[in-house]
Motif scaffolding. Structure first.
Motif, PDB file in Angstrom:
ATOM      1  N   VAL A 104      11.424   5.911  -1.337  1.00  0.00           N
ATOM      2  CA  VAL A 104      10.187   5.977  -0.548  1.00  0.00           C
ATOM      3  C   VAL A 104      10.371   5.216   0.764  1.00  0.00           C
ATOM      4  CG1 VAL A 104       7.723   5.406  -0.529  1.00  0.00           C
ATOM      5  CG2 VAL A 104       8.840   6.056  -2.677  1.00  0.00           C
ATOM      6  N   LEU A 105      10.981   4.033   0.661  1.00  0.00           N
ATOM      7  CA  LEU A 105      11.149   3.175   1.850  1.00  0.00           C
ATOM      8  C   LEU A 105      12.454   2.398   1.749  1.00  0.00           C
ATOM      9  CD1 LEU A 105       9.933   1.649   4.438  1.00  0.00           C
ATOM     10  CD2 LEU A 105       9.022   0.003   2.805  1.00  0.00           C
ATOM     11  N   ILE A 139      15.121  -1.559  -1.225  1.00  0.00           N
ATOM     12  CA  ILE A 139      14.956  -0.116  -1.441  1.00  0.00           C
ATOM     13  C   ILE A 139      13.798   0.092  -2.425  1.00  0.00           C
ATOM     14  CG2 ILE A 139      16.059   2.033  -2.191  1.00  0.00           C
ATOM     15  CD1 ILE A 139      18.783   0.660  -1.602  1.00  0.00           C
ATOM     16  N   PHE A 140      12.806   0.845  -1.999  1.00  0.00           N
ATOM     17  CA  PHE A 140      11.651   1.139  -2.854  1.00  0.00           C
ATOM     18  C   PHE A 140      11.777   2.590  -3.331  1.00  0.00           C
ATOM     19  CE2 PHE A 140      10.535  -2.267  -0.036  1.00  0.00           C
ATOM     20  CZ  PHE A 140       9.722  -3.115  -0.785  1.00  0.00           C
ATOM     21  N   LEU A 165      -4.773   2.697   8.585  1.00  0.00           N
ATOM     22  CA  LEU A 165      -3.936   1.492   8.494  1.00  0.00           C
ATOM     23  C   LEU A 165      -4.469   0.351   9.363  1.00  0.00           C
ATOM     24  CD1 LEU A 165      -0.460   3.258   8.533  1.00  0.00           C
ATOM     25  CD2 LEU A 165      -1.574   2.202   6.566  1.00  0.00           C
ATOM     26  N   LEU A 166      -5.554   0.613  10.103  1.00  0.00           N
ATOM     27  CA  LEU A 166      -6.096  -0.435  10.980  1.00  0.00           C
ATOM     28  C   LEU A 166      -6.562  -1.674  10.212  1.00  0.00           C
ATOM     29  CD1 LEU A 166      -8.087   1.492  13.736  1.00  0.00           C
ATOM     30  CD2 LEU A 166      -6.311  -0.213  14.132  1.00  0.00           C
ATOM     31  N   GLU A 167      -6.868  -1.492   8.920  1.00  0.00           N
ATOM     32  CA  GLU A 167      -7.287  -2.668   8.134  1.00  0.00           C
ATOM     33  C   GLU A 167      -6.163  -3.716   8.041  1.00  0.00           C
ATOM     34  OE1 GLU A 167      -7.167  -2.259   3.653  1.00  0.00           O
ATOM     35  OE2 GLU A 167      -7.314  -0.122   4.178  1.00  0.00           O
ATOM     36  N   PHE A 168      -4.913  -3.277   8.274  1.00  0.00           N
ATOM     37  CA  PHE A 168      -3.785  -4.224   8.227  1.00  0.00           C
ATOM     38  C   PHE A 168      -3.448  -4.803   9.601  1.00  0.00           C
ATOM     39  CE2 PHE A 168      -3.102  -1.102   4.775  1.00  0.00           C
ATOM     40  CZ  PHE A 168      -3.294  -1.975   3.698  1.00  0.00           C
ATOM     41  N   ARG A 214       0.835  -1.204   0.000  1.00  0.00           N
ATOM     42  CA  ARG A 214       0.000   0.000   0.000  1.00  0.00           C
ATOM     43  C   ARG A 214       0.874   1.260   0.000  1.00  0.00           C
ATOM     44  NH1 ARG A 214      -4.798   1.765   2.587  1.00  0.00           N
ATOM     45  NH2 ARG A 214      -5.730  -0.098   1.655  1.00  0.00           N
ATOM     46  N   LEU A 215       1.875   1.298   0.886  1.00  0.00           N
ATOM     47  CA  LEU A 215       2.707   2.503   1.023  1.00  0.00           C
ATOM     48  C   LEU A 215       3.588   2.738  -0.196  1.00  0.00           C
ATOM     49  CD1 LEU A 215       3.895   2.207   4.766  1.00  0.00           C
ATOM     50  CD2 LEU A 215       2.032   3.606   3.877  1.00  0.00           C
TER      51      LEU A 215
END
Length: 413
Positions: A279-280, A268-269, A303-306, A246-247
């Motif tokens: 990004v990450l 590495i993203f 993010l609670l869905e995860f 998602r992120l």
């Protein structure tokens, strides 16, 4: 209502869970702030019964820090906020030399002078006893009749390496309302890279097994079954693989391998355009995301869905709606209150869960909007790497009586 005239009906109950490992690394700064914020919460809600469940008592270097633990408890017991609490029970697992038994759990219970009829269960004699005075117990926990303490079996531990994980149960009766309180510390994610490999992660499976073990123990045939509140550091994490998808949905991934072992060292993203901005970055103990705001915006609730580790237990455990940001891993820099560390993906590790029968003990009043509060302590100041989480409610003894009639298990001796 006049002091001394109160019954347990409507009595304010405050349950707090706090991983306090950081406090003993920097007792000068952190401990003062922590105690101030904790005491402020007590003074705001004015409970008659207060339960504080601590994990990682003594911090990482237990041997050097145990003297700090004693002064922390002393400060707590003598604080202005607790001056009208005439009875206390403090249980500290400080026996760090026994690997097979050491959990580093601490349980502190404080009872207000106006709460008259309170008893604690003796697990050896199998009966309730009146609570009188203040006691601190740390040396002989395995033999203490007033609690059950267990470390998880060694084969539950990742790679069978001992760590400070387990649970402590105590049992209480306020007038004719009896319940169990369970302090718990489950296994963490050892590596971000391993957690990312599959969904759900291998670590969530280990936690699931350990939590099932605890639930089976506290509901087995040895004692009457009672409503239970189980609160501690569950180490629940967001589903890493799916959160990262998602992120980093618009990013491409680069894999960096170790020259010696060819194992993955780093992911590495990068954005596909925009100068291929990173990004990450993900390593074993690094989770460096470009925009931490996503975990704070609307308290991170998008993010609670995860946050799915509890879904397996929906028949056995309930929780109030979460409306606070992830409780871990906050910066331990005393000047940073809202900043997360770049070590792990922020997650709701610290929780207060309950059986459905315990949920019925939460009195819902129409005229009081804030009769039930589920939140963090010290939201804008540094409390260590975990923010303590608390649940405040008023006791619904009518539900307790129904439970007692059904199960005949609230009869006090």
């Amino acid at each position: 209502m006049m002091a001394g005239k109160r019954t347990a009906q409507g009595a304010g109950i405050l349950l707090v869970t706090a991983n306090v490992g950081s406090l003993f690394e920097d007792p000068e700064n952190l401990q003062k702030t922590w105690l101030r914020e904790f005491c402020q919460t007590v003074q705001t809600h004015r409970p008659l019964f207060l339960a504080l469940h601590c994990q990682e008592v003594g911090g990482k270097n237990c041997k050097a820090s145990m003297t700090h633990v004693d002064s922390f408890i002393k400060e707590l017991l003598s604080s202005e906020a607790l001056k009208d609490f005439s009875r206390a029970r403090v249980y500290l697992d400080k026996n760090y030399e026994s690997q097979e038994q050491f959990t580093a759990l601490g349980c502190c219970y404080f009872i207000h002078e106006s709460l008259k009829n309170i008893q604690q269960f003796d697990f050896k004699a199998k009966k309730f006893r009146k609570v009188v005075g203040k006691e601190v117990c740390s040396d002989a926990l395995p033999n203490a009749a007033s609690l059950e303490k267990e470390k998880f079996p060694q084969d539950y531990f990742p790679e069978c390496k001992w760590s400070r994980k387990g649970f402590i149960r105590t049992r209480w009766a306020l007038a004719d309302c009896a319940f169990d309180l369970v302090n718990i510390h489950l296994f963490h994610d050892a590596s971000n890279l391993v957690a990312w490999e599959k969904s759900p992660s291998v670590y969530s499976g280990t936690r699931q097994k350990a939590l099932s073990f605890v639930l089976d123990r506290i509901t087995d045939q040895r004692f009457e079954r009672l409503p239970y509140f189980i609160f501690g550091d569950f180490n629940f994490r967001l589903d890493s693989k799916q959160v990262i998808e998602r992120l980093c949905s618009m990013a491409s991934m680069q894999t960096v391998r170790s020259t010696d072992t060819n194992e993955v060292d780093k992911l590495i993203f990068r954005e596909s355009d925009n100068d291929h901005k990173v990004v990450l970055q993900l390593e074993k103990k690094l989770f460096s995301y470009i925009n931490q705001e996503v975990f704070r915006e609307n308290n991170g609730t998008q993010l609670l869905e995860f946050d799915r580790e509890l879904s397996v237990f929906k028949e056995r455990l309930q929780e109030l709606d979460i409306s606070f940001p992830p409780s871990y891993p906050y910066s331990e820099d005393s000047s940073q209150g809202k900043q997360y560390m770049n070590t792990r993906c922020p997650a709701w590790c610290d929780r207060i869960l309950m059986s459905s029968s315990a949920r019925e003990l939460l009195l819902k009043t129409e005229n009081e909007e804030k009769s039930i509060t589920y939140d963090t302590i010290g939201a804008s100041v540094c409390m260590g790497d975990h923010k303590p989480v608390f649940l405040f409610f008023r006791l619904n003894t009518a539900a307790a009586k129904l439970h007692a009639n059904k199960h005949t298990c609230c009869v006090l001796q």
